[in-house]
Design a protein around this motif. Structure first.
Motif, short mmCIF file in Angstrom:
data_model
loop_
_atom_site.label_atom_id
_atom_site.label_comp_id
_atom_site.label_asym_id
_atom_site.label_seq_id
_atom_site.Cartn_x
_atom_site.Cartn_y
_atom_site.Cartn_z
N GLY A 111 1.01 -1.34 -0.07
CA GLY A 111 -0.08 0.01 0.08
C GLY A 111 0.83 1.24 -0.06
O GLY A 111 0.63 2.24 -0.77
N LEU A 112 1.80 1.16 0.88
CA LEU A 112 2.77 2.59 0.71
C LEU A 112 3.56 2.64 -0.17
O LEU A 112 3.65 3.75 -0.99
CB LEU A 112 3.77 2.34 2.14
CG LEU A 112 3.21 2.61 3.55
CD1 LEU A 112 4.01 2.23 4.52
CD2 LEU A 112 2.98 4.05 3.64
N ALA A 113 3.88 1.59 -1.02
CA ALA A 113 4.44 1.61 -2.14
C ALA A 113 3.71 2.13 -3.37
O ALA A 113 3.86 3.03 -3.91
CB ALA A 113 5.26 0.39 -2.70
N GLU A 114 2.43 1.73 -3.36
CA GLU A 114 1.48 2.49 -4.26
C GLU A 114 1.30 3.93 -4.04
O GLU A 114 1.09 4.69 -4.84
CB GLU A 114 0.18 1.72 -4.25
CG GLU A 114 0.15 0.51 -5.23
CD GLU A 114 -1.14 0.08 -5.35
OE1 GLU A 114 -1.20 -1.02 -6.05
OE2 GLU A 114 -2.20 0.57 -5.10
N LEU A 115 1.40 4.09 -2.84
CA LEU A 115 1.15 5.74 -2.38
C LEU A 115 2.62 6.73 -2.35
O LEU A 115 2.45 7.80 -2.33
CB LEU A 115 0.71 6.01 -0.99
CG LEU A 115 -0.62 5.26 -0.67
CD1 LEU A 115 -0.96 5.46 0.90
CD2 LEU A 115 -1.69 6.17 -1.56
N GLY A 116 3.71 5.86 -2.98
CA GLY A 116 4.79 6.44 -3.28
C GLY A 116 6.03 6.57 -2.21
O GLY A 116 6.85 7.29 -2.20
N PHE A 117 5.71 5.65 -1.26
CA PHE A 117 6.82 5.61 -0.09
C PHE A 117 7.41 4.12 -0.07
O PHE A 117 6.92 3.24 -0.30
CB PHE A 117 6.19 5.79 1.28
CG PHE A 117 5.42 7.34 1.17
CD1 PHE A 117 6.26 8.41 1.77
CD2 PHE A 117 4.17 7.56 0.95
CE1 PHE A 117 5.94 9.63 1.36
CE2 PHE A 117 3.95 8.73 1.08
CZ PHE A 117 4.77 10.02 1.23
N ARG A 118 8.54 4.13 0.55
CA ARG A 118 9.08 3.10 1.05
C ARG A 118 8.87 2.39 2.48
O ARG A 118 9.04 3.52 3.33
CB ARG A 118 10.73 2.96 0.92
CG ARG A 118 11.37 2.61 -0.70
CD ARG A 118 12.71 2.94 -0.88
NE ARG A 118 13.14 3.17 0.56
CZ ARG A 118 14.26 2.31 0.71
NH1 ARG A 118 14.92 1.25 0.12
NH2 ARG A 118 15.20 2.28 1.95
N ILE A 119 8.63 1.24 2.87
CA ILE A 119 8.22 1.18 4.18
C ILE A 119 9.28 1.28 5.28
O ILE A 119 8.89 1.79 6.40
CB ILE A 119 7.58 -0.46 4.17
CG1 ILE A 119 6.73 -0.41 5.55
CG2 ILE A 119 8.68 -1.42 4.03
CD1 ILE A 119 6.16 -1.64 5.58
N GLU A 120 10.50 1.24 4.74
CA GLU A 120 11.49 1.23 5.60
C GLU A 120 11.86 2.80 6.28
O GLU A 120 12.02 2.96 7.13
CB GLU A 120 13.02 0.77 5.21
CG GLU A 120 13.00 -0.56 4.77
CD GLU A 120 12.40 -1.12 3.29
OE1 GLU A 120 12.30 -2.24 3.09
OE2 GLU A 120 11.74 -0.04 2.63
N ASP A 121 11.40 3.48 5.08
CA ASP A 121 11.56 5.25 5.41
C ASP A 121 10.49 5.34 6.47
O ASP A 121 10.77 6.28 7.19
CB ASP A 121 11.84 5.75 3.95
CG ASP A 121 12.71 5.25 3.23
OD1 ASP A 121 13.80 5.13 3.63
OD2 ASP A 121 12.51 5.39 1.99
N ILE A 122 9.34 4.89 6.16
CA ILE A 122 8.27 5.37 6.84
C ILE A 122 8.54 4.80 8.50
O ILE A 122 8.21 5.46 9.51
CB ILE A 122 6.79 4.88 6.19
CG1 ILE A 122 6.70 5.39 5.18
CG2 ILE A 122 5.64 4.91 7.36
CD1 ILE A 122 6.97 6.78 4.87
N VAL A 123 8.76 3.43 8.60
CA VAL A 123 9.12 2.87 10.17
C VAL A 123 10.09 3.63 10.60
O VAL A 123 9.99 3.85 11.60
CB VAL A 123 9.35 1.57 9.69
CG1 VAL A 123 10.16 0.92 10.76
CG2 VAL A 123 8.22 0.88 9.26
N GLY A 124 11.33 4.25 9.82
CA GLY A 124 12.35 4.82 10.40
C GLY A 124 11.92 6.04 10.86
O GLY A 124 12.87 6.96 11.48
#
Ligand code: RUG
Length: 831
Positions: A111-124
């Motif tokens: 979901g985050l990838a489709e919205l334009g984000f990498r999950i690692e960056d978001i968690v970080g």
């Protein structure tokens, strides 16, 4: 006031129940909704921080559902609950953990990838919740995870510090402390402004008669501070159970904001009252294994236990049961002596508020509490001046004196010959000034006392609590060896290793039954498996190497042996032994010919950890490590053969990156000083070997994984006392190799030599209390063995795999089941 919705209207509620998100579209919808409505941002104004906030809110919504149901289930079944009282909960990040425990990380990633984000960056993006110092607080966090995963009806109770453990910066090689203000945006807590408790301090006690003519104590006057509850949902893994961690925050009681003063223009002092109240929960004391005896600290302790007990008693009273059923409904575990006043507070509630007789009340109290001891270090054992308690909690001091009187009377009756025993076991130490010994109060007021590893539990029974074993009998004392949650410390920290293990052990069941790891033994000789294993370790090392480059601008070779010691800096943990060993290695390399050097095993020595701000010697150790790095890392003769790294601001999220990248980790405390240690378990579980002393849980790790898979060295705990005695009264020549290290330091090789005089003279001139010199030769010999064994990579990897396969025992799930059965007498709740 009855606040439940009447029966006929409930259908309207259930029809609107939020059903969570099942797939990535639903997750995306929730994220977008939160970005646009809760955060009031838009597609043109959504950075990683906003994406983190919205993802967290989306997951929080799901957590809350499970949480509400869990609380309802506990209430309807009226089951016995366990209350875990801990002044520290070192939770780390919550989003990654929530995603994994709810089994929705893949959905979120896509979901985050489709919205334009990498999950690692978001968690970080998430700030660690760092409401703890080290092992003790992280243990409490692992326990919450296990209690929820195993479906135990459990509550954690703690303090909501405005400032968690300080952030560490390294400036010119020195530690500098910066406040950790972590509450700017915290989606993981729910303020309960309707759940408040007024807590009384100071005042005086007078005697009075109740309506039956019985003498009663009335505690009155003084000041009142209000405790406000903040609830943090803690989800279990692969279960709908979500338990509650309730943290108390302090604020001025409503009457305390003095409108008189305010109106008469004395605005400042009316605000000062408010600030004084808020100070109670403002900051976590940054000491690990050290008691500083500060008044604010005991205020924190009473504030927190009084609010928690009020809550626990209120919940019990709703069930309308009789008081003697209290221990059948309530188990309270004291995490160290910090919550010991809870024993006195419950006794006070029962006799002063509820009108029970002393003996009946005391029976209830002692059947309710269990006490976990985490240290035998004398400087860590809490004592409070009698005068301070008299002033702050006058009624509690009376009760402590009565508890002590009745206890000593019973001891005297049983041991009439031994006059000295009364002095030895008295809760009041007859010193100048008189002190209340909190550990003794905790032992007397609990039905079980446990240590946290076998050696430690033996030690407490033969040293600090020896007399109490004679008095109460052996059955009261027990051992529960610590454990760690494999969800965070394997699955979350090392997802690729977790996946590889799952592929060989029949799926992710091992995360709930860690003994299933033993299936890995079948693959020890499987070449492809070993290769995949080694690739994962290498990738983890590459990630850490990149982090080192980006933060310290030092190049380290990921093919070198990564040797890691990360934990609080403390003389007993002996980071000084490690850095002296590193200097010895450096001197040895320097003395070699270039040809000889080529044959040596390249190494990266990695350190991390905070020193308590007032712990001068620990700060010197950090300084020396940094200075050694400054010299060694620049030396062209040495190149990749040795690098020395100090990682700034070690915390839970950094541990999740560092631990999976280690080949060797150091657990080298002086024998008999480290109660258990838990990072030793984390490192082995992540496929690293350890070098260690026969101390704490190292001993049981050795028993489980086999002594051929661990590098043990050094003095045994039974010999420590004799050696110390010899140092004080006999000859104490310094180990010759260590003497060369001292010469190098004092010759100015690593900066101003005077900076390190104290470290050296602690060993050379002041009795070497931590036996650094005694253990030095066996330490460097053992490191030589490590180098040799590391050269045979196939064999090394086999050892790592075998060790992981045998780590099943160290799950905190095993540990919690032992507490539940042996101490709490509590069953999981069917879901
Ligand atoms: O130092 C101990 C560790 O050995 C142990 O593993 C951990 C959890 O049981 O507790 C640590 N500890 C002990 N932290 N504070 C204390 C003394 O108050």
């Amino acid at each position: 006031v009855e606040a439940s919705i009447p029966e006929p209207q409930r259908a309207a509620w259930t029809k609107h129940e939020f059903s969570g998100f099942q797939n990535k579209e639903e997750f995306e919808r929730e994220v977008v909704r939160h970005v646009e409505t809760t955060l009031a941002r838009s597609i043109y104004n959504c950075d990683e921080s906003a994406a983190y906030s919205a993802s967290s809110l989306a997951f929080r919504d799901r957590l809350v559902q499970g949480w509400n149901k869990t609380q309802q289930r506990q209430t309807f079944t009226d089951s016995k609950r366990i209350y875990y009282l801990s002044l520290e909960f070192l939770m780390g990040r919550a989003l990654d953990n929530a995603m994994l425990n709810l089994g929705a990380k893949e959905v979120a990633k896509e979901g985050l990838a489709e919205l334009g984000f990498r999950i690692e960056d978001i968690v970080g993006q998430e700030h660690d919740a760092a409401l703890g110092n080290g092992g003790l607080g992280r243990l409490a966090a692992c326990f919450l995870d296990s209690m929820a995963t195993l479906n135990y009806p459990a509550w954690g109770y703690g303090l909501r510090y405005r400032y968690g453990i300080f952030k560490q910066e390294i400036i010119d090689g020195y530690q500098v402390e910066v406040p950790d203000y972590w509450l700017d945006f915290n989606p993981w807590e729910f303020p309960r402004h309707d759940v408040t408790v007024d807590i009384q301090f100071y005042g005086q006690v007078r005697k009075s008669q109740d309506e039956n003519g019985k003498t009663v104590a009335i505690w009155e006057g003084g000041e009142t501070v209000t405790a406000v509850a903040y609830d943090v949902p803690t989800p279990g893994y692969d279960t709908p159970s979500t338990n509650n961690l309730r943290l108390w925050s302090s604020k001025a009681a409503s009457g305390e904001f003095d409108f008189q003063k305010f109106n008469s223009g004395d605005y400042e002092s009316s605000v000062a009252d408010q600030q004084r109240a808020e100070t109670i929960s403002a900051v976590l004391y940054p000491n690990d294994n050290l008691d500083r005896g500060k008044e604010l600290r005991i205020k924190q302790q009473y504030f927190w236990v009084a609010a928690s007990l009020y809550d626990i008693v209120r919940r019990f009273k709703k069930s309308k049961r009789s008081w003697n059923e209290f221990p059948d409904q309530v188990a309270i575990q004291l995490n160290d002596t910090h919550p010991t006043l809870a024993i006195v507070e419950l006794q006070r509630i029962l006799i002063d508020v509820e009108g029970l007789e002393w003996d009946e009340a005391w029976n209830i109290v002692t059947s309710t509490f269990g006490y976990t001891n985490h240290t035998v270090l004398p400087e860590a054992l809490e004592k409070w001046p009698v005068g301070l308690i008299q002033h702050l909690l006058p009624r509690h001091l009376q009760i402590i004196y009565d508890i002590n009187l009745f206890f000593l009377q019973s001891v005297e009756k049983r041991f009439p010959e031994d006059r000295d025993i009364l002095r030895r076991v008295s809760i009041i130490e007859e010193s100048q000034p008189k002190m209340v010994r909190m550990a003794y109060l905790a032992v007397v007021g609990s039905h079980k006392v446990n240590g946290v590893a076998e050696l430690h539990s033996d030690l407490i029974q033969t040293t600090i609590f020896k007399d109490f074993v004679t008095i109460f009998g052996e059955d009261k004392f027990t051992n529960v060896t610590n454990g760690i949650t494999p969800r965070r410390w394997l699955h979350q920290a090392n997802p690729r290793l977790s996946e590889l293990i799952a592929s060989k052990t029949g799926g992710y069941e091992f995360l709930k039954d860690l003994t299933l790891l033993n299936k890995l033994e079948l693959f020890v000789d499987d070449k492809t498996f070993r290769k995949e294993w080694a690739e994962i370790k290498f990738a983890n090392k590459v990630r850490l190497a990149k982090y080192i480059k980006s933060t310290l601008n030092v190049n380290v070779n990921p093919a070198a042996l990564f040797d890691v010691q990360v934990k609080r800096i403390h003389e007993y943990k002996r980071q000084q032994l490690n850095i002296f060993g590193v200097i010895h290695r450096y001197l040895t390399l320097k003395a070699m010919s270039p040809e000889e050097r080529k044959k040596q095993q390249p190494r990266v020595s990695i350190f991390g950890g905070k020193a308590a701000p007032g712990y001068w010697m620990a700060k010197q150790i950090i300084h020396l490590i940094n200075n050694v790095g400054g010299v060694v890392n620049q030396d062209p003769d040495i190149g990749d053969l040795l690098k020395v790294i100090f990682l700034e601001d070690y915390n839970v999220s950094k541990a999740e990156m560092i631990i999976p990248a280690s080949d060797l980790s150091e657990h080298i405390s002086t024998a008999g000083t480290e109660a258990s240690g838990t990072s030793n378990m984390k490192f082995v579980l992540n496929g690293g070997l350890i070098i260690g002393t026969c101390d704490g849980a190292n001993i049981e790790i050795t028993r489980e994984i086999g002594q051929e898979n661990i590098f043990l060295f050094g003095t045994l705990s039974e010999d420590v006392e004799d050696l110390r005695h010899m140092h004080t009264y006999g000859e104490h020549p310094i180990d010759p190799n260590l003497a060369k290290v001292f010469d190098a330091i004092q010759g100015g090789m690593f900066g101003e030599p005077n900076d390190f005089n104290a470290m050296i003279s602690a060993v050379r001139d002041h009795g070497d209390y931590y036996l650094v010199s005694d253990d030095f030769q066996s330490y460097i010999d053992t490191h030589k063995m490590v180098d040799t064994e590391y050269q045979n990579q196939e064999e090394w990897i086999s050892k790592c795999i075998r060790s992981v396969a045998r780590m099943g025992f160290f799950s905190s799930d095993r540990c919690i089941n032992e507490y539940a059965e042996g101490i709490w007498n509590i069953e999981p709740l069917a879901v």
